[in-house]
Design a protein around this motif. Structure first.
Motif, mmCIF file in Angstrom:
data_model
loop_
_atom_site.group_PDB
_atom_site.id
_atom_site.type_symbol
_atom_site.label_atom_id
_atom_site.label_comp_id
_atom_site.label_asym_id
_atom_site.label_seq_id
_atom_site.Cartn_x
_atom_site.Cartn_y
_atom_site.Cartn_z
ATOM 1 N N ASN A 1 0.871 -1.180 0.000
ATOM 2 C CA ASN A 1 0.000 0.000 0.000
ATOM 3 C C ASN A 1 0.906 1.227 0.000
ATOM 4 O O ASN A 1 2.105 1.109 -0.284
ATOM 5 C CB ASN A 1 -1.006 -0.030 1.162
ATOM 6 C CG ASN A 1 -0.323 0.029 2.526
ATOM 7 O OD1 ASN A 1 0.672 0.725 2.706
ATOM 8 N ND2 ASN A 1 -0.850 -0.717 3.484
ATOM 9 N N ARG B 1 7.319 -0.741 6.901
ATOM 10 C CA ARG B 1 6.664 0.535 6.604
ATOM 11 C C ARG B 1 7.738 1.608 6.482
ATOM 12 O O ARG B 1 8.722 1.600 7.223
ATOM 13 C CB ARG B 1 5.694 0.904 7.740
ATOM 14 C CG ARG B 1 4.782 2.072 7.409
ATOM 15 C CD ARG B 1 3.518 2.016 8.254
ATOM 16 N NE ARG B 1 3.810 2.180 9.677
ATOM 17 C CZ ARG B 1 3.718 3.352 10.319
ATOM 18 N NH1 ARG B 1 3.336 4.422 9.693
ATOM 19 N NH2 ARG B 1 3.986 3.416 11.608
ATOM 20 N N GLY C 1 -1.271 -2.691 12.464
ATOM 21 C CA GLY C 1 -0.441 -1.977 11.496
ATOM 22 C C GLY C 1 0.769 -2.780 11.089
ATOM 23 O O GLY C 1 0.667 -3.950 10.715
ATOM 24 N N PHE D 1 -6.116 -1.954 11.638
ATOM 25 C CA PHE D 1 -5.517 -0.893 10.820
ATOM 26 C C PHE D 1 -6.281 0.403 11.068
ATOM 27 O O PHE D 1 -7.370 0.386 11.650
ATOM 28 C CB PHE D 1 -5.586 -1.257 9.335
ATOM 29 C CG PHE D 1 -4.858 -2.528 8.999
ATOM 30 C CD1 PHE D 1 -3.497 -2.525 8.736
ATOM 31 C CD2 PHE D 1 -5.537 -3.749 8.967
ATOM 32 C CE1 PHE D 1 -2.827 -3.705 8.446
ATOM 33 C CE2 PHE D 1 -4.879 -4.931 8.677
ATOM 34 C CZ PHE D 1 -3.510 -4.913 8.410
ATOM 35 N N ASP E 1 -4.957 1.081 4.394
ATOM 36 C CA ASP E 1 -3.803 0.573 5.153
ATOM 37 C C ASP E 1 -3.749 -0.954 5.202
ATOM 38 O O ASP E 1 -2.727 -1.538 5.550
ATOM 39 C CB ASP E 1 -3.866 1.055 6.613
ATOM 40 C CG ASP E 1 -3.532 2.529 6.754
ATOM 41 O OD1 ASP E 1 -3.075 3.125 5.758
ATOM 42 O OD2 ASP E 1 -3.734 3.073 7.857
ATOM 43 N N THR F 1 -10.863 -1.637 11.316
ATOM 44 C CA THR F 1 -10.284 -0.324 10.983
ATOM 45 C C THR F 1 -10.858 0.685 11.966
ATOM 46 O O THR F 1 -12.031 0.589 12.367
ATOM 47 C CB THR F 1 -10.604 0.121 9.541
ATOM 48 O OG1 THR F 1 -12.017 0.046 9.335
ATOM 49 C CG2 THR F 1 -9.877 -0.729 8.523
#
Lengths: 305, 244
Positions: B15, B65, B108, B134, B139, B157
């Motif tokens: 993403n 990330r 995450g 998330f 995400d 989420t």
């Protein structure tokens, strides 16, 4: 005597390479990778009278050419070191080891040093009067010639082993501090400890380190270290151990030409666990390249008339 | 600990900020779920610790990330490039504690290390439930990968744009034998207070060396000072002093 052999306060070292305190623990992590007996010796994690957790985290920050640390002398205390760590160390390391000592008062230093002085495996006492990351002790002893004298003299009066004063670079006149330590009875001087620094996190708009400031080490400090070793070697007649940003065999030679009889390697161990082994293995080849037959021949040569 | 030069086989975005990098060359390294690797990147002094998402055969999978210079640089690396890597770092999850119905909770970028764990637990016949949290729909990653392993997956989420609206702690199942959690500290502490059985947490800290030498990443536990890189990064719930 081999080409790499050097002598430090009456004790012969197979080579001048010594992992610096705080970057080598008690050697176990590195002993998993290679035989640490190939080192000259090593300086174990800074020891205080009482156990210390150290500073809150984050304790580490990246810098161009190096790193900041504010560990704050985390250690299990001198009694635990003597009862737990030294007997374990004896199983894997068969040379005299350097005991690194810190404190918050003259009495602290004396008591910790006196206890380690009785340990057979300890070859030298390295008195750290230069830790920038603790409050109310550490570096404040090493930035004032009178206080430096008092600590080193008091430890000297209560111990028998060779005494090394580890100095801070965070001073205006390093030669004055070094001479003070020599007068107080230091058998050798080691330098430099880390240079006080700070990084700020742009997102948080606050210092990265929880301690706000930390000590800079790594290749970035190497020229500062070479300069201070050179000045110190000219100022005192006791041997000097050079450290600060050494990463390669060439750096070792440069530091010895500046006046060091031996060197300590710090931050490099953290990014390359084989750093000291590689440096030792490469020394003969690099010495050949510069027509150096024995390392003893080059100590302080840069400062000779 | 082992040191190897690994070769990038692929490096693609999952993403906007999360990337999956596959590297070959791990050979005989024995990598356990929950361990991490430490990468030497060109021009940076300190290595960058990244949790292991999967290690199978010769291939290592890292999901990371982009949060700073190091991970930004990683995201621009190309297949064929090599990375000097320290492997087998940290203790990893204790799979013997799982019981029959373990629960895996990821938030995450804390999701990746649970992937290899889920795979191993399912292979050993466990009934694995996974809760992945998330912030928002864009995400979300690795949901399908966990389903493909045979895990029962719930996605949350925070803004409700995908899956169940809320936090992972809002959707914990009624019964589970043990839990494993990895994610941001507020999530871990919420899980700590919301769970009523034993479990393990994977912690994160800025590291100097990543292998126990520098004491840069220490944490205070009920059983004394521990190094996140060496005694951790995985800790038992009972060891953590998060009660106050």
């Amino acid at each position: 005597m081999g080409r790499l052999t050097t002598e430090l306060c009456g004790i012969t070292l197979d080579n001048p390479v010594i992992p610096a305190s705080g970057t080598f623990g008690y050697g176990y992590e590195f002993a998993e990778l290679y035989d640490i007996n190939l080192l000259g010796t090593f300086s174990f994690k800074g020891t205080t009278l009482n156990p210390r957790f150290g500073n809150p985290t984050p304790r580490i920050a990246e810098c161009p050419g190096g790193m900041l640390n504010a560990v704050g002398l985390q250690n299990p205390g001198v009694d635990n070191v003597i009862q737990e760590e030294l007997p374990k160390l004896k199983q894997i390391f068969h040379k005299p080891v350097m005991a690194n000592i810190s404190g918050f008062s003259v009495d602290d230093y004396v008591e910790t040093a006196a206890r380690l002085d009785r340990e057979e495996q300890v070859g030298w006492l390295e008195i750290n009067i230069s830790c920038p990351n603790v409050h109310g002790g550490g570096m404040s002893f090493g930035t004032d010639p009178q206080q430096a004298y008092e600590v080193i003299h008091a430890v000297r009066m209560n111990t028998h082993k060779p005494l090394i004063a580890k100095l801070s670079p965070n001073v205006t006149d390093i030669a004055m501090i070094a001479r003070s330590c020599e007068r107080a009875g230091a058998d050798a001087i080691s330098l430099i400890n880390t240079i006080l620094g700070m990084r700020i996190d742009l997102n948080r708009r606050k210092p990265i380190l929880a301690n706000q400031t930390g000590g800079l080490s790594g290749p970035a400090v190497f020229p500062v270290a070479v300069r201070m070793v050179y000045q110190t070697a000219k100022a005192v007649s006791v041997p000097v151990i050079g450290m600060g940003g050494i990463t390669t065999a060439e750096d070792v030679i440069e530091m010895m030409m500046a006046g060091a009889v031996a060197v300590e390697v710090g931050a490099a161990n953290l990014t390359d666990p084989y750093a000291c082994k590689t440096i030792i293995e490469q020394l003969p080849e690099v010495m050949d390249r510069y027509q150096i037959s024995s390392l003893r021949d080059i100590v302080g040569i840069a400062g000779k008339e | 600990m082992k040191q190897k030069r690994l070769k990038i086989e692929s490096n693609q975005s999952l993403n906007e900020t999360v990337y999956e990098m596959k590297l070959s060359g791990i050979q005989d390294a024995e990598i356990r779920p929950g361990q991490f690797v430490n990468l030497k990147l060109e021009g940076l002094f300190l290595r960058r610790p990244i949790s292991v998402c999967d290690a199978e055969g010769d291939l290592l999978t890292l999901v990371y990330r982009t949060v700073g210079k190091g991970t930004d640089q990683m995201s621009r690396m190309e297949p064929g490039e090599e990375i000097d890597t320290l492997l087998e770092l940290g203790n990893g999850y204790d799979r013997s504690a799982a019981g029959e119905r373990p629960l895996l909770i990821g938030g995450g970028v804390g999701v990746p290390p649970l992937y290899a764990l889920a795979k191993h637990l399912i292979r050993s016949g466990k009934e694995v439930s996974v809760v992945l949290g998330f912030n928002t729909a864009s995400d979300v990653f690795y949901e399908e990968e966990f389903r493909a392993l045979g895990a029962a997956v719930t996605v949350t989420t925070v803004d409700g744009s995908y899956g169940r609206k809320g936090f992972v702690t809002d959707v914990l199942p009624e019964a589970y034998s043990f839990f494993y959690a990895c994610g941001p500290m507020p999530m871990l502490k919420a899980v700590y207070h919301k769970t009523n059985c034993s479990g393990q947490f994977s912690l994160e800290e800025r590291m100097g060396c990543g292998f126990g030498a520098c004491m840069g990443c220490s944490v205070s536990t009920k059983t004394g000072t521990k190094r996140v890189c060496k005694e951790g990064p995985v800790f038992f719930k009972e060891d953590l002093a998060w009660d106050d």
